[in-house]
Design an enzyme around this catalytic site. Sequence first.
Site, PDB file in Angstrom:
ATOM      1  N   HIS A 115       0.825  -1.219   0.000  1.00 21.67           N
ATOM      2  CA  HIS A 115       0.000   0.000   0.000  1.00 21.67           C
ATOM      3  C   HIS A 115       0.854   1.263   0.000  1.00 21.67           C
ATOM      4  O   HIS A 115       0.370   2.344   0.334  1.00 21.67           O
ATOM      5  CB  HIS A 115      -0.939   0.004   1.221  1.00 21.67           C
ATOM      6  N   CYS A 123       4.048  13.253  -7.608  1.00 22.08           N
ATOM      7  CA  CYS A 123       3.253  14.337  -8.185  1.00 22.08           C
ATOM      8  C   CYS A 123       1.939  13.767  -8.716  1.00 22.08           C
ATOM      9  O   CYS A 123       1.874  12.629  -9.171  1.00 22.08           O
ATOM     10  CB  CYS A 123       4.021  14.999  -9.344  1.00 22.08           C
TER      11      CYS A 123
HETATM   12  N1  APR Z   1      -0.653  -8.131  17.313  1.00 24.37           N
HETATM   13  C1  APR Z   1      -1.285  -8.755  16.273  1.00 24.37           C
HETATM   14  N2  APR Z   1      -2.472  -8.345  15.768  1.00 24.37           N
HETATM   15  C2  APR Z   1      -3.037  -7.246  16.331  1.00 24.37           C
HETATM   16  C3  APR Z   1      -2.450  -6.542  17.406  1.00 24.37           C
HETATM   17  C4  APR Z   1      -1.208  -7.024  17.888  1.00 24.37           C
HETATM   18  N3  APR Z   1      -0.592  -6.413  18.903  1.00 24.37           N
HETATM   19  N4  APR Z   1      -3.277  -5.499  17.740  1.00 24.37           N
HETATM   20  C5  APR Z   1      -4.325  -5.553  16.893  1.00 24.37           C
HETATM   21  N5  APR Z   1      -4.190  -6.602  16.062  1.00 24.37           N
HETATM   22  C6  APR Z   1      -5.078  -7.042  14.978  1.00 24.37           C
HETATM   23  C7  APR Z   1      -6.509  -6.593  15.103  1.00 24.37           C
HETATM   24  O1  APR Z   1      -7.251  -7.570  15.814  1.00 24.37           O
HETATM   25  C8  APR Z   1      -6.947  -6.535  13.638  1.00 24.37           C
HETATM   26  O2  APR Z   1      -7.438  -7.801  13.212  1.00 24.37           O
HETATM   27  O3  APR Z   1      -4.583  -6.417  13.816  1.00 24.37           O
HETATM   28  C9  APR Z   1      -5.659  -6.235  12.898  1.00 24.37           C
HETATM   29  C10 APR Z   1      -5.602  -4.816  12.373  1.00 24.37           C
HETATM   30  O4  APR Z   1      -6.583  -4.723  11.381  1.00 24.37           O
HETATM   31  P1  APR Z   1      -6.838  -3.323  10.634  1.00 24.37           P
HETATM   32  O5  APR Z   1      -6.864  -2.252  11.666  1.00 24.37           O
HETATM   33  O6  APR Z   1      -8.018  -3.533   9.730  1.00 24.37           O
HETATM   34  O7  APR Z   1      -5.521  -3.094   9.777  1.00 24.37           O
HETATM   35  P2  APR Z   1      -5.137  -3.777   8.404  1.00 24.37           P
HETATM   36  O8  APR Z   1      -5.658  -5.182   8.334  1.00 24.37           O
HETATM   37  O9  APR Z   1      -3.695  -3.584   8.230  1.00 24.37           O
HETATM   38  O10 APR Z   1      -5.928  -2.855   7.344  1.00 24.37           O
HETATM   39  C11 APR Z   1      -5.675  -3.101   5.986  1.00 24.37           C
HETATM   40  O11 APR Z   1      -6.882  -1.097   5.415  1.00 24.37           O
HETATM   41  O12 APR Z   1      -7.260   1.055   6.048  1.00 24.37           O
HETATM   42  C12 APR Z   1      -6.635   0.282   5.094  1.00 24.37           C
HETATM   43  O13 APR Z   1      -4.707   0.746   3.838  1.00 24.37           O
HETATM   44  C13 APR Z   1      -5.154   0.508   5.138  1.00 24.37           C
HETATM   45  O14 APR Z   1      -3.366  -1.119   5.008  1.00 24.37           O
HETATM   46  C14 APR Z   1      -4.592  -0.824   5.645  1.00 24.37           C
HETATM   47  C15 APR Z   1      -5.674  -1.811   5.232  1.00 24.37           C
END
Ligand code: APR
Length: 240
Positions: A115, A123
């Site tokens: 991402h 730009c």
């Molecule tokens: N260790 C492991 N997992 C964790 C921890 C931790 N300490 N803390 C939280 N989590 C888990 C949460 O339970 C959740 O399932 O990590 C996950 C985070 O999920 P999201 O917040 O949805 O993040 P992500 O999956 O990276 O989102 C994907 O969405 O917003 C867009 O571009 C953005 O790259 C991002 C994409």
Amino acid sequence: MFDSIKDQLKKAKKIAFVTGAGISQESGIPTFRGNDGLWRNYDPMKLATIDAFYDNPKLVWEWYNERRQNIFAAEPNLGHKAIAELENFSEVIVLTQNIDGLHQIAGSSKVLELHGSIVKIKCTVCNYKEEILTEFSDMPPLCKCGNILRPDVVWFGEGLPQDVWEEAIIHANSCDVMIIAGTSLVVSPANTLPIYAKQNNAILIEINPDETNMTEDMDLSIRTTSATALPELVSMFKNN
Ligand code: APR
């Protein structure tokens, strides 16, 4: 924690990690959808889309500058460091959705930023690209060609860079083990990588305090944090 698949792990020639915001949570960077989630305070459709950017480039730039400050203050945690250390025992590729660069700072040598990156800008018109480590004074910053600069990240509704995605699929199709750590697996196409790996008979391991909608597809799903589980994975390799 990993005893049930210890032998397959030890025999793995190539381990692919798919990581998300959760792996940086223990570095103090909020996740998007967890209860400390970044999106809790902002509507992603108002900030992380190309339309939002053109509607209000100053607001989107201010949000990214705020995230940049937060990220620059963060250090890799034991989870990032364990993934880097695993390179001593197997071929490791990190396919990350994160834009914080912490895997690279921790020492991982093969990281694919699906991402984009918080330090990269480009730009909106010409093909100018650059890495920046400071904040811009004037908002929004302008390119030498006179057009607005934007963060070089993938926004909702935008495709991943074709070359990056094609390479990610190659790794998903050729790994023996895929470890999915710290991602809710709700955003595509990153959330299809475990499907590619499974179709190629890879062992799937999930590390997440919460279940995800792919938990039942995993060979092993560990309900804990990445900074807890990943050092244990490395010590299993060390004490062979
Ligand atoms: N260790 C492991 N997992 C964790 C921890 C931790 N300490 N803390 C939280 N989590 C888990 C949460 O339970 C959740 O399932 O990590 C996950 C985070 O999920 P999201 O917040 O949805 O993040 P992500 O999956 O990276 O989102 C994907 O969405 O917003 C867009 O571009 C953005 O790259 C991002 C994409």
